[in-house]
Scaffold this active site. Sequence first.
Site, PDB file in Angstrom:
ATOM      1  N   ARG A  88       0.442  -0.937   0.346  1.00 12.67           N
ATOM      2  CA  ARG A  88      -0.211   0.186  -0.078  1.00 12.67           C
ATOM      3  C   ARG A  88       0.813   0.936  -0.481  1.00 12.67           C
ATOM      4  O   ARG A  88       0.607   2.114  -0.007  1.00 12.67           O
ATOM      5  CB  ARG A  88      -1.123  -0.122   1.225  1.00 12.67           C
ATOM      6  CG  ARG A  88      -2.464  -0.303   0.899  1.00 12.67           C
ATOM      7  CD  ARG A  88      -3.119  -0.151   2.488  1.00 12.67           C
ATOM      8  NE  ARG A  88      -4.502  -0.496   2.872  1.00 12.67           N
ATOM      9  CZ  ARG A  88      -5.180  -0.594   2.165  1.00 12.67           C
ATOM     10  NH1 ARG A  88      -4.570  -2.306   2.207  1.00 12.67           N
ATOM     11  NH2 ARG A  88      -6.326  -1.069   2.086  1.00 12.67           N
ATOM     12  N   ARG A 155     -18.572  -2.869   9.232  1.00 13.09           N
ATOM     13  CA  ARG A 155     -16.784  -2.684  10.152  1.00 13.09           C
ATOM     14  C   ARG A 155     -17.019  -1.135  10.222  1.00 13.09           C
ATOM     15  O   ARG A 155     -17.128  -0.374   9.814  1.00 13.09           O
ATOM     16  CB  ARG A 155     -16.025  -3.148   8.630  1.00 13.09           C
ATOM     17  CG  ARG A 155     -15.933  -3.972   8.430  1.00 13.09           C
ATOM     18  CD  ARG A 155     -15.222  -4.602   7.272  1.00 13.09           C
ATOM     19  NE  ARG A 155     -13.536  -3.931   6.819  1.00 13.09           N
ATOM     20  CZ  ARG A 155     -12.443  -3.898   6.192  1.00 13.09           C
ATOM     21  NH1 ARG A 155     -12.819  -5.162   5.289  1.00 13.09           N
ATOM     22  NH2 ARG A 155     -11.887  -2.689   5.573  1.00 13.09           N
ATOM     23  N   ARG A 166      -9.759   7.193   4.124  1.00  8.47           N
ATOM     24  CA  ARG A 166      -9.551   6.149   3.432  1.00  8.47           C
ATOM     25  C   ARG A 166      -9.078   6.375   1.642  1.00  8.47           C
ATOM     26  O   ARG A 166      -7.945   5.886   1.555  1.00  8.47           O
ATOM     27  CB  ARG A 166     -10.461   4.762   3.766  1.00  8.47           C
ATOM     28  CG  ARG A 166     -10.096   3.901   5.058  1.00  8.47           C
ATOM     29  CD  ARG A 166     -11.375   3.170   5.166  1.00  8.47           C
ATOM     30  NE  ARG A 166     -11.091   1.759   4.831  1.00  8.47           N
ATOM     31  CZ  ARG A 166     -12.191   1.074   4.579  1.00  8.47           C
ATOM     32  NH1 ARG A 166     -13.477   1.718   4.991  1.00  8.47           N
ATOM     33  NH2 ARG A 166     -12.092   0.206   3.764  1.00  8.47           N
TER      34      ARG A 166
HETATM   35  P1  AP5 Z   1      -7.969  -3.035   3.614  1.00  6.49           P
HETATM   36  O1  AP5 Z   1      -9.625  -4.511   4.106  1.00  6.49           O
HETATM   37  O2  AP5 Z   1      -7.312  -4.451   3.102  1.00  6.49           O
HETATM   38  O3  AP5 Z   1      -9.496  -2.479   3.595  1.00  6.49           O
HETATM   39  P2  AP5 Z   1      -9.214  -1.944   1.969  1.00  6.49           P
HETATM   40  O4  AP5 Z   1      -8.392  -1.680   0.718  1.00  6.49           O
HETATM   41  O5  AP5 Z   1      -9.881  -0.317   2.134  1.00  6.49           O
HETATM   42  O6  AP5 Z   1     -10.257  -2.923   0.983  1.00  6.49           O
HETATM   43  P3  AP5 Z   1     -11.684  -2.928   1.478  1.00  6.49           P
HETATM   44  O7  AP5 Z   1     -11.450  -4.829   2.261  1.00  6.49           O
HETATM   45  O8  AP5 Z   1     -12.627  -1.937   2.205  1.00  6.49           O
HETATM   46  O9  AP5 Z   1     -12.634  -3.630   0.071  1.00  6.49           O
HETATM   47  P4  AP5 Z   1     -12.504  -4.663  -1.027  1.00  6.49           P
HETATM   48  O10 AP5 Z   1     -11.624  -3.536  -2.943  1.00  6.49           O
HETATM   49  O11 AP5 Z   1     -12.152  -5.751  -0.218  1.00  6.49           O
HETATM   50  O12 AP5 Z   1     -14.597  -4.549  -1.762  1.00  6.49           O
HETATM   51  P5  AP5 Z   1     -14.787  -5.746  -0.344  1.00  6.49           P
HETATM   52  O13 AP5 Z   1     -14.456  -6.730  -2.009  1.00  6.49           O
HETATM   53  O14 AP5 Z   1     -14.615  -6.286   0.046  1.00  6.49           O
HETATM   54  O15 AP5 Z   1      -7.687  -2.936   5.026  1.00  6.49           O
HETATM   55  C1  AP5 Z   1      -8.433  -2.024   6.250  1.00  6.49           C
HETATM   56  C2  AP5 Z   1      -7.071  -1.499   6.934  1.00  6.49           C
HETATM   57  O16 AP5 Z   1      -6.239  -1.914   7.446  1.00  6.49           O
HETATM   58  C3  AP5 Z   1      -6.899  -0.032   6.067  1.00  6.49           C
HETATM   59  O17 AP5 Z   1      -7.746   1.232   5.924  1.00  6.49           O
HETATM   60  C4  AP5 Z   1      -5.984  -0.057   7.092  1.00  6.49           C
HETATM   61  O18 AP5 Z   1      -5.721   0.348   8.622  1.00  6.49           O
HETATM   62  C5  AP5 Z   1      -4.409  -1.347   7.390  1.00  6.49           C
HETATM   63  N1  AP5 Z   1      -4.505  -2.024   6.631  1.00  6.49           N
HETATM   64  C6  AP5 Z   1      -4.462  -3.007   5.469  1.00  6.49           C
HETATM   65  N2  AP5 Z   1      -3.581  -3.001   4.374  1.00  6.49           N
HETATM   66  C7  AP5 Z   1      -2.357  -2.635   5.399  1.00  6.49           C
HETATM   67  C8  AP5 Z   1      -0.871  -2.032   3.830  1.00  6.49           C
HETATM   68  N3  AP5 Z   1      -1.259  -2.815   3.838  1.00  6.49           N
HETATM   69  N4  AP5 Z   1      -0.076  -1.290   4.884  1.00  6.49           N
HETATM   70  C9  AP5 Z   1      -0.718  -0.757   5.966  1.00  6.49           C
HETATM   71  N5  AP5 Z   1      -1.812  -0.395   7.038  1.00  6.49           N
HETATM   72  C10 AP5 Z   1      -2.737  -1.513   6.466  1.00  6.49           C
HETATM   73  O19 AP5 Z   1     -15.904  -5.374  -2.035  1.00  6.49           O
HETATM   74  C11 AP5 Z   1     -16.939  -3.941  -1.137  1.00  6.49           C
HETATM   75  C12 AP5 Z   1     -18.598  -3.704  -1.093  1.00  6.49           C
HETATM   76  O20 AP5 Z   1     -19.091  -3.797  -2.470  1.00  6.49           O
HETATM   77  C13 AP5 Z   1     -18.741  -5.863  -0.573  1.00  6.49           C
HETATM   78  O21 AP5 Z   1     -20.403  -5.090   0.148  1.00  6.49           O
HETATM   79  C14 AP5 Z   1     -19.406  -6.132  -1.499  1.00  6.49           C
HETATM   80  O22 AP5 Z   1     -20.674  -6.860  -2.052  1.00  6.49           O
HETATM   81  C15 AP5 Z   1     -20.077  -5.323  -2.866  1.00  6.49           C
HETATM   82  N6  AP5 Z   1     -19.035  -5.484  -4.332  1.00  6.49           N
HETATM   83  C16 AP5 Z   1     -17.936  -5.771  -4.362  1.00  6.49           C
HETATM   84  N7  AP5 Z   1     -17.210  -5.633  -6.045  1.00  6.49           N
HETATM   85  C17 AP5 Z   1     -18.701  -5.542  -6.279  1.00  6.49           C
HETATM   86  C18 AP5 Z   1     -19.340  -5.538  -7.459  1.00  6.49           C
HETATM   87  N8  AP5 Z   1     -18.508  -5.285  -8.688  1.00  6.49           N
HETATM   88  N9  AP5 Z   1     -20.835  -5.079  -8.212  1.00  6.49           N
HETATM   89  C19 AP5 Z   1     -21.568  -4.668  -7.180  1.00  6.49           C
HETATM   90  N10 AP5 Z   1     -20.571  -4.852  -5.272  1.00  6.49           N
HETATM   91  C20 AP5 Z   1     -20.047  -5.185  -5.339  1.00  6.49           C
END
Ligand code: AP5
Length: 208
Positions: A88, A155, A166
Amino acid sequence: MNLIFLGPPGAGKGTLAARVVEILHIPHISTGAIFRTAIAAQSPLGKKVKAIIDDGKLVDDATTIALVRERLMQTDTHAGYILDGFPRTIAQAEALAEFSAVDKVINFDLPDSAVLERLSGRRVCKNCGLNYHVIFNKPAQDGVCDSCGGQVYTRVDDREEAIAKRLAVYREQTEPLIGFYRDKGLLVDVDASPSVEKVVENFKAVIA
Ligand code: AP5
């Protein structure tokens, strides 16, 4: 195949990774999920990162790099892996290059308005981590996971203030990785806006 899933929060990285595990039979390694498990277990790591994550900021590079380095030493990664949410920062990407060779970086493209809609409507199973959405993917019974019967919750970092932070952190610290990996010829773009099925098809096309 060693894959990185890159993209803004809520782009659907975790959702697609769950599908790709079934296609490529490689483990899905989500640093966010590892941190959330540690928080739920109230382990020393969990206590250290809880406030940072709830607030939408990044955990420090040294902690995160050490965690991923150790995870990639496990034997289930020998045929490949999906790194979701790591690296990241440029420092994390440079560190990763020292202990593992990446084959492709999938860059999920999604406008901010869609990010907001997906994150504010996301619900997650407390027990197995499965993702739901109040509009796009509801569990059959409200608040109950279809897969394991666990409680489905929101969450803490999906509150509006944390989402805004974020996104700002993503633009400032993570987006530069697009250029970093494009320059190395490793980056492929995937439009994350369509339905999950269509995104899976787009993914298959770019890795074929
Ligand atoms: P992390 O869990 O990695 O959060 P993120 O990158 O913000 O990603 P998300 O999990 O929020 O989203 P996603 O892209 O996976 O989407 P999802 O599939 O869930 O990190 C959380 C925290 O941890 C960070 O803020 C940081 O503090 C820390 N952290 C983690 N890694 C780090 C690092 N490397 N360095 C430092 N700190 C770190 O989908 C989202 C929603 O949309 C769901 O409800 C889903 O059902 C829906 N959805 C998905 N795809 C579709 C579609 N095609 N159409 C309609 N709806 C959809």
